[in-house]
Scaffold this motif. Structure first.
Motif, mmCIF file in Angstrom:
data_model
loop_
_atom_site.group_PDB
_atom_site.id
_atom_site.type_symbol
_atom_site.label_atom_id
_atom_site.label_comp_id
_atom_site.label_asym_id
_atom_site.label_seq_id
_atom_site.Cartn_x
_atom_site.Cartn_y
_atom_site.Cartn_z
ATOM 1 N N ALA A 62 0.826 -1.208 0.000
ATOM 2 C CA ALA A 62 0.000 0.000 0.000
ATOM 3 C C ALA A 62 0.860 1.258 0.000
ATOM 4 O O ALA A 62 0.595 2.203 -0.753
ATOM 5 C CB ALA A 62 -0.935 -0.006 1.204
ATOM 6 N N LEU A 63 1.892 1.285 0.823
ATOM 7 C CA LEU A 63 2.771 2.455 0.901
ATOM 8 C C LEU A 63 3.483 2.699 -0.420
ATOM 9 O O LEU A 63 3.668 3.856 -0.839
ATOM 10 C CB LEU A 63 3.782 2.276 2.031
ATOM 11 N N ILE A 64 3.868 1.625 -1.097
ATOM 12 C CA ILE A 64 4.517 1.760 -2.404
ATOM 13 C C ILE A 64 3.556 2.358 -3.427
ATOM 14 O O ILE A 64 3.906 3.268 -4.181
ATOM 15 C CB ILE A 64 5.038 0.395 -2.894
ATOM 16 N N LEU A 65 2.317 1.858 -3.436
ATOM 17 C CA LEU A 65 1.320 2.343 -4.391
ATOM 18 C C LEU A 65 0.981 3.815 -4.142
ATOM 19 O O LEU A 65 0.825 4.583 -5.093
ATOM 20 C CB LEU A 65 0.050 1.491 -4.311
ATOM 21 N N VAL A 66 0.885 4.195 -2.875
ATOM 22 C CA VAL A 66 0.588 5.596 -2.559
ATOM 23 C C VAL A 66 1.735 6.494 -3.003
ATOM 24 O O VAL A 66 1.531 7.601 -3.502
ATOM 25 C CB VAL A 66 0.314 5.775 -1.050
ATOM 26 N N ASP A 67 2.961 6.015 -2.840
ATOM 27 C CA ASP A 67 4.127 6.797 -3.236
ATOM 28 C C ASP A 67 4.185 6.954 -4.757
ATOM 29 O O ASP A 67 4.579 8.004 -5.268
ATOM 30 C CB ASP A 67 5.410 6.119 -2.726
ATOM 31 N N GLU A 68 3.780 5.911 -5.477
ATOM 32 C CA GLU A 68 3.828 5.947 -6.947
ATOM 33 C C GLU A 68 2.755 6.860 -7.523
ATOM 34 O O GLU A 68 3.004 7.599 -8.474
ATOM 35 C CB GLU A 68 3.662 4.531 -7.511
ATOM 36 N N ALA A 69 1.559 6.787 -7.000
ATOM 37 C CA ALA A 69 0.440 7.596 -7.509
ATOM 38 C C ALA A 69 -0.587 7.769 -6.395
ATOM 39 O O ALA A 69 -1.303 6.825 -6.055
ATOM 40 C CB ALA A 69 -0.202 6.923 -8.720
ATOM 41 N N GLN A 70 -0.636 8.947 -5.833
ATOM 42 C CA GLN A 70 -1.523 9.173 -4.690
ATOM 43 C C GLN A 70 -2.990 9.026 -5.093
ATOM 44 O O GLN A 70 -3.451 9.696 -6.015
ATOM 45 C CB GLN A 70 -1.291 10.564 -4.118
ATOM 46 N N PRO A 71 -3.721 8.162 -4.400
ATOM 47 C CA PRO A 71 -5.157 8.004 -4.691
ATOM 48 C C PRO A 71 -5.950 9.154 -4.111
ATOM 49 O O PRO A 71 -5.446 9.917 -3.280
ATOM 50 C CB PRO A 71 -5.493 6.682 -3.985
ATOM 51 N N ASP A 72 -7.192 9.282 -4.538
ATOM 52 C CA ASP A 72 -8.071 10.317 -3.983
ATOM 53 C C ASP A 72 -8.672 9.893 -2.652
ATOM 54 O O ASP A 72 -9.102 10.735 -1.865
ATOM 55 C CB ASP A 72 -9.190 10.640 -4.970
ATOM 56 N N LEU A 73 -8.689 8.567 -2.405
ATOM 57 C CA LEU A 73 -9.247 8.041 -1.155
ATOM 58 C C LEU A 73 -8.697 6.648 -0.915
ATOM 59 O O LEU A 73 -8.401 5.923 -1.871
ATOM 60 C CB LEU A 73 -10.770 8.018 -1.224
ATOM 61 N N ILE A 74 -8.574 6.280 0.368
ATOM 62 C CA ILE A 74 -8.075 4.949 0.726
ATOM 63 C C ILE A 74 -9.086 4.246 1.620
ATOM 64 O O ILE A 74 -9.565 4.824 2.607
ATOM 65 C CB ILE A 74 -6.723 5.040 1.462
ATOM 66 N N VAL A 75 -9.424 2.998 1.259
ATOM 67 C CA VAL A 75 -10.223 2.124 2.115
ATOM 68 C C VAL A 75 -9.227 1.161 2.755
ATOM 69 O O VAL A 75 -8.611 0.349 2.065
ATOM 70 C CB VAL A 75 -11.294 1.361 1.318
ATOM 71 N N LEU A 76 -9.059 1.260 4.063
ATOM 72 C CA LEU A 76 -7.943 0.608 4.744
ATOM 73 C C LEU A 76 -8.409 -0.342 5.837
ATOM 74 O O LEU A 76 -9.091 0.066 6.783
ATOM 75 C CB LEU A 76 -7.043 1.701 5.345
ATOM 76 N N ASP A 77 -8.018 -1.600 5.717
ATOM 77 C CA ASP A 77 -8.328 -2.588 6.759
ATOM 78 C C ASP A 77 -7.358 -2.421 7.933
ATOM 79 O O ASP A 77 -6.167 -2.164 7.737
ATOM 80 C CB ASP A 77 -8.206 -3.999 6.163
#
Length: 230
Positions: A42-57
């Protein structure tokens, strides 16, 4: 008809069945969806392209959802991303802990997918109002995202699809300086290669349209940084 780019949502969920249900329903609602099965991914994906929202378990192998939330909310680059935390922990103390860590909302498993979608849209009304059909106003400019109409001083403006998306991006966050790369990501999309000079061309077209009936140019060039509205 011009179209505001649909918001991107990152699902962070280690249970394949839950991840698949969320992915299916979000895509059916028109969201751009990516998913991760653990915190490190998840941290890698956020660093690559920040999403507009995260649904996080909350419960993830390795780095927990609580820790992911804490890291994202402690960084100036990612703290504005809304996070909806999912957890089987239903006690008040757990809800409080999740919210105090920085989560913008908290849902207990099992949850209603319909309610989750409503909560996602509620968060996006705050951060990306144009993407959920909200009407935006800045000085004498009005952008109606639902009817895809723009007026200035009550006079209709003719905008192309790209110029409409540029303006909606600016009007969602007046005063914010957007780099060319950020505008490419938001307006053209992450999977399309466009030269950064193309941004300048469309900014020029947007400025011309905004000043069609007179009035000053509201788009500001910030040397070495990008563009801003106001």
């Amino acid at each position: 008809m011009s179209r505001v780019e649909q918001p991107s949502v990152l699902i962070v969920e280690d249970e394949p069945a839950q991840r698949e249900v969320l992915n299916y329903n979000l895509e059916a609602e028109g969201f751009v969806v990516t998913s991760a099965e653990n915190g490190d991914e998840a941290l890698i994906l956020v660093d690559e392209a920040q999403p507009d929202l995260i649904v996080l378990d909350w419960m993830l192998p390795g780095v927990s959802g609580i820790e992911i939330c804490r890291r994202l909310k402690s960084s100036s680059k990612t703290r504005s991303i809304p996070i909806i935390m999912l957890s089987a922990r239903a006690e008040e103390v757990d809800r409080v802990r999740g919210l105090e860590t920085g989560a913008d909302d908290y849902m207990v498993k099992p949850y209603s997918v319909v309610e989750l979608m409503a909560r996602i849209r509620n968060q996006l009304r705050r951060t990306r109002p144009a993407s959920v059909g909200e009407r935006l106003e800045y000085e004498d400019i009005i952008l109606d995202a639902e009817t895809h109409r723009v007026t200035r001083d009550s006079k209709p403006l003719k905008l192309g699809p790209t110029e409409f998306r540029l303006l909606s991006t600016f009007m969602e966050k007046p005063g914010r300086v957007w780099s060319r790369e950020q505008l490419l990501d938001r307006v053209w999309g992450r999977d399309i290669y466009v030269d950064t000079r193309t941004v300048d061309v469309h900014i020029g077209r947007l400025r011309k349209a905004l000043c069609e009936h007179g009035g000053s140019d509201p788009v500001r060039t910030v040397r070495g940084a990008g563009y801003a509205l106001g």
